[in-house]
Design an enzyme around this catalytic site. Structure first.
Site, short mmCIF file in Angstrom:
data_model
loop_
_atom_site.label_atom_id
_atom_site.label_comp_id
_atom_site.label_asym_id
_atom_site.label_seq_id
_atom_site.Cartn_x
_atom_site.Cartn_y
_atom_site.Cartn_z
N ASP A 1 78.46 -2.95 -12.27
CA ASP A 1 78.32 -4.36 -12.64
C ASP A 1 79.62 -4.99 -13.13
O ASP A 1 79.65 -6.18 -13.48
CB ASP A 1 77.23 -4.54 -13.69
CG ASP A 1 77.45 -3.69 -14.94
OD1 ASP A 1 78.55 -3.12 -15.09
OD2 ASP A 1 76.52 -3.60 -15.77
N ASP A 2 80.71 -4.22 -13.15
CA ASP A 2 82.01 -4.80 -13.51
C ASP A 2 82.96 -4.81 -12.32
O ASP A 2 84.17 -4.83 -12.47
CB ASP A 2 82.65 -4.04 -14.68
CG ASP A 2 82.77 -2.55 -14.43
OD1 ASP A 2 82.39 -2.09 -13.32
OD2 ASP A 2 83.26 -1.83 -15.33
N ARG B 1 77.83 -9.64 -17.54
CA ARG B 1 78.50 -9.09 -16.36
C ARG B 1 77.89 -9.61 -15.05
O ARG B 1 78.60 -10.17 -14.23
CB ARG B 1 78.43 -7.55 -16.38
CG ARG B 1 79.20 -6.92 -17.54
CD ARG B 1 79.17 -5.39 -17.43
NE ARG B 1 79.81 -4.74 -18.57
CZ ARG B 1 79.92 -3.43 -18.72
NH1 ARG B 1 79.40 -2.62 -17.80
NH2 ARG B 1 80.52 -2.92 -19.79
N ASP C 1 77.76 9.77 -10.65
CA ASP C 1 78.75 9.64 -9.58
C ASP C 1 79.38 10.99 -9.26
O ASP C 1 79.68 11.29 -8.10
CB ASP C 1 79.81 8.58 -9.90
CG ASP C 1 80.48 8.77 -11.24
OD1 ASP C 1 80.02 9.59 -12.04
OD2 ASP C 1 81.49 8.07 -11.50
#
Length: 264
Positions: free
Chosen positions: A96-97, A23, A179
């Site tokens: 990371d995507d 990634r 989150d």
């Protein structure tokens, strides 16, 4: 009010060592090069080569490799602590995507007054409820996979519940992911509403439904092996096949920045 530049934004990416070559590598070869000074990578292992490529901006959080509350919250809390230490005006965090367009990120951020309490992102669900310290709260959160931005004054107010250790405590008491915890702190405890933006995207939504002619407007675009943006827009820019470009980041980058060396 003084003008905001890219140098005023602290961009953080949360990842794991196991994703450095599957990634992070795509980020390093594309959009990272547009924001080298501003972008930091928070991970759970050492990587000498990646740290060199990242101009020393690889942070081994030593938070552990699992996906439990304590490990993920420790990572995000470390992102938060590092942001505060920089003195920058904005914290914009991504996964990371995500392909992030730093040029567009700055344009969007400049539309807000950084001296106010600002929390901007995309919802994945309308409202959630949780019990915390004997009370039931209703809250909203910016979906972590799409990214979000938080102004410095708001971040400073989050300090009692955020940070490397405090965020883990908040998560454990409220029984929620990292989150969600950010959104809970902001919208429930501090009573600051999220500002919704259609320019942040994760692979939780149908990415093929986004019109390629609007890619230049987007701040972030996610990907997964089963959900990728559709590049069939008749563009004259270079398009790589999926074996060469599994994330579609290289083809997207060429569409947005055609003068890049690998796009010629």
């Amino acid at each position: 009010m003084e003008d905001v530049t890219l140098d005023d934004i602290f961009i953080s990416i949360k990842t794991s060592e196991k994703f450095h070559q599957t990634r992070i590598v795509h980020i390093m070869k594309t959009w990272f090069n547009l924001a080298k000074k501003q972008t930091y990578i928070f991970t759970d292992g050492d990587d000498v080569q990646l740290n060199h490529t990242a101009n020393g901006h690889l942070v081994n959080t030593h938070c552990g490799t699992g996906r439990g509350y304590s490990n993920l919250g420790c990572k995000m809390g470390t992102e938060y602590d590092t942001f505060l230490s920089t003195g920058k005006k904005w914290w914009c965090r991504f996964d990371d995507d995500n392909y992030v367009n730093p040029t567009r990120l700055l344009e969007v951020i400049k539309g807000f007054n950084w001296t106010s309490d600002i929390y901007v992102g995309r919802l994945s669900v309308d409202y959630l409820h949780t019990d915390y310290q004997g009370k039931t709260y209703c809250y909203q959160f910016a979906q972590g996979g799409a990214g979000c931005c938080i102004s410095r004054p708001l971040a400073l107010k989050m300090k009692p519940w955020c940070g490397r250790e405090a965020l883990v405590n908040t998560q454990n008491q409220a029984a929620m992911s990292d989150d969600c915890a950010l959104g809970f702190i902001i919208t429930a405890l501090l009573k600051v509403d999220i500002i919704l933006s259609d320019f942040f995207h994760s692979d939780y939504e149908n990415l093929t439904s986004i019109n390629p002619n609007t890619f230049y407007k987007q701040v972030s675009l996610g990907w997964s092996n089963t959900n990728k943006i559709d590049l069939n827009n008749g563009s004259q820019s270079k398009v790589f096949n999926e074996e060469q470009d599994p994330s579609r980041f290289y083809s997207l980058h060429c569409m947005l920045y055609p003068s890049t060396d690998f796009c010629k």
